[in-house]
Design a protein around this motif. Sequence first.
Motif, short mmCIF file in Angstrom:
data_model
loop_
_atom_site.label_atom_id
_atom_site.label_comp_id
_atom_site.label_asym_id
_atom_site.label_seq_id
_atom_site.Cartn_x
_atom_site.Cartn_y
_atom_site.Cartn_z
N ASP A 1 0.83 -1.20 0.00
CA ASP A 1 0.00 0.00 0.00
C ASP A 1 0.87 1.26 0.00
O ASP A 1 0.56 2.23 -0.70
CB ASP A 1 -0.93 0.01 1.21
CG ASP A 1 -2.10 -0.95 1.04
OD1 ASP A 1 -2.36 -1.37 -0.10
OD2 ASP A 1 -2.76 -1.26 2.05
N ASP A 2 1.93 1.25 0.79
CA ASP A 2 2.81 2.42 0.86
C ASP A 2 3.50 2.68 -0.47
O ASP A 2 3.63 3.83 -0.91
CB ASP A 2 3.87 2.22 1.96
CG ASP A 2 3.28 2.36 3.35
OD1 ASP A 2 2.20 2.98 3.47
OD2 ASP A 2 3.89 1.85 4.31
N LYS B 1 0.97 4.23 -2.80
CA LYS B 1 0.71 5.63 -2.45
C LYS B 1 1.85 6.54 -2.87
O LYS B 1 1.64 7.62 -3.42
CB LYS B 1 0.50 5.75 -0.94
CG LYS B 1 -0.80 5.14 -0.43
CD LYS B 1 -0.88 5.26 1.10
CE LYS B 1 -2.13 4.59 1.64
NZ LYS B 1 -2.18 4.67 3.13
N GLN B 2 3.08 6.11 -2.64
CA GLN B 2 4.23 6.97 -2.88
C GLN B 2 4.62 7.07 -4.35
O GLN B 2 5.13 8.10 -4.79
CB GLN B 2 5.43 6.45 -2.07
CG GLN B 2 5.25 6.54 -0.57
CD GLN B 2 6.38 5.87 0.19
OE1 GLN B 2 7.41 5.51 -0.40
NE2 GLN B 2 6.19 5.68 1.49
N LEU C 1 0.18 7.16 -6.97
CA LEU C 1 -0.96 8.04 -6.72
C LEU C 1 -0.46 9.49 -6.70
O LEU C 1 0.40 9.84 -5.89
CB LEU C 1 -1.64 7.70 -5.39
CG LEU C 1 -2.20 6.28 -5.29
CD1 LEU C 1 -2.85 6.06 -3.92
CD2 LEU C 1 -3.20 6.01 -6.39
N LYS D 1 -7.21 7.39 -3.64
CA LYS D 1 -6.97 6.45 -2.55
C LYS D 1 -6.59 5.09 -3.12
O LYS D 1 -6.88 4.80 -4.28
CB LYS D 1 -8.22 6.33 -1.68
CG LYS D 1 -8.62 7.64 -1.00
CD LYS D 1 -9.88 7.47 -0.17
CE LYS D 1 -10.26 8.79 0.49
NZ LYS D 1 -11.52 8.66 1.28
N VAL D 2 -5.94 4.28 -2.30
CA VAL D 2 -5.46 2.99 -2.78
C VAL D 2 -6.60 2.12 -3.30
O VAL D 2 -6.42 1.32 -4.22
CB VAL D 2 -4.69 2.25 -1.66
CG1 VAL D 2 -4.28 0.85 -2.10
CG2 VAL D 2 -3.45 3.05 -1.27
#
Length: 254
Positions: A72-73, A76-77, A80, A85-86
């Motif tokens: 997920d990180d 996001k990094q 996105l 949102k994920v």
Amino acid sequence: MKLLKKLIAVLAFAPAMVLASGGTFPLDHAPDRSTDMAALQNGAKLFVNYCLNCHSASAMRYNRLKDIGLTDDQIKQNLLFTGEKVGDLMKTTMSAKDAKEWFGAVPPDLSVIARAKASGDGTGADWIYTYLRTYYKDDSRPTGWNNKVFPNVGMPHVLWELQGVQAEKVVEEKDPHDPSKTTHKFVGFEQLKPGTLSKIEYDNAVGDLVAYMQWMGEPAQSTRKRLGVWVLLFLATLATLAWRLNASYWKEVK
């Protein structure tokens, strides 16, 4: 339900998309990187950076990229950029009105494009792999670009900074049926301006991108194939046991 309707709409238009992109240019075979996680991850990065600006992939969510080894990180990094949102769907921020005004038509959804482009000449992956490598400079076109696989394409060459600028090389030949006429034969490309990647590096990058788009069309494909092998082994074992049990039963009857 809305997502299902969109997916059905994409599949319904798939045959028309194949016919519209018809051509006789030979397709190169795309490398098989369906199980190469590093390639799929790089392909996802290229897809988000270069394709999602105009196209959507409305049947895919960002969090599904965890299936190719991303956390997920990391999503996001690295993937996105505009507040998504994920768990969001992969959609473009470009409006349909602007897209039609700029390109003449709304860019198609790419969720299952690798499956839609399959034809008798090759797989959808082969089509996309060749298409993204055969753009050339053409000042007669509104965008300044043309393509050997998709002649008079409306989409500009979004990867030109990576590949550079190339022009088609043609030679004139006498028409074998009419010596008074000449024909133009395509013999390759001439590099006018280098890109940030070498030819080999660019081909590898496109191979990664195509592998991701192929995976995106059916994320569960690898799981399905693995399950299929186990099911076949189970059925083979069951058939063997049934055959031996049948032989044993009739032996006692005799």
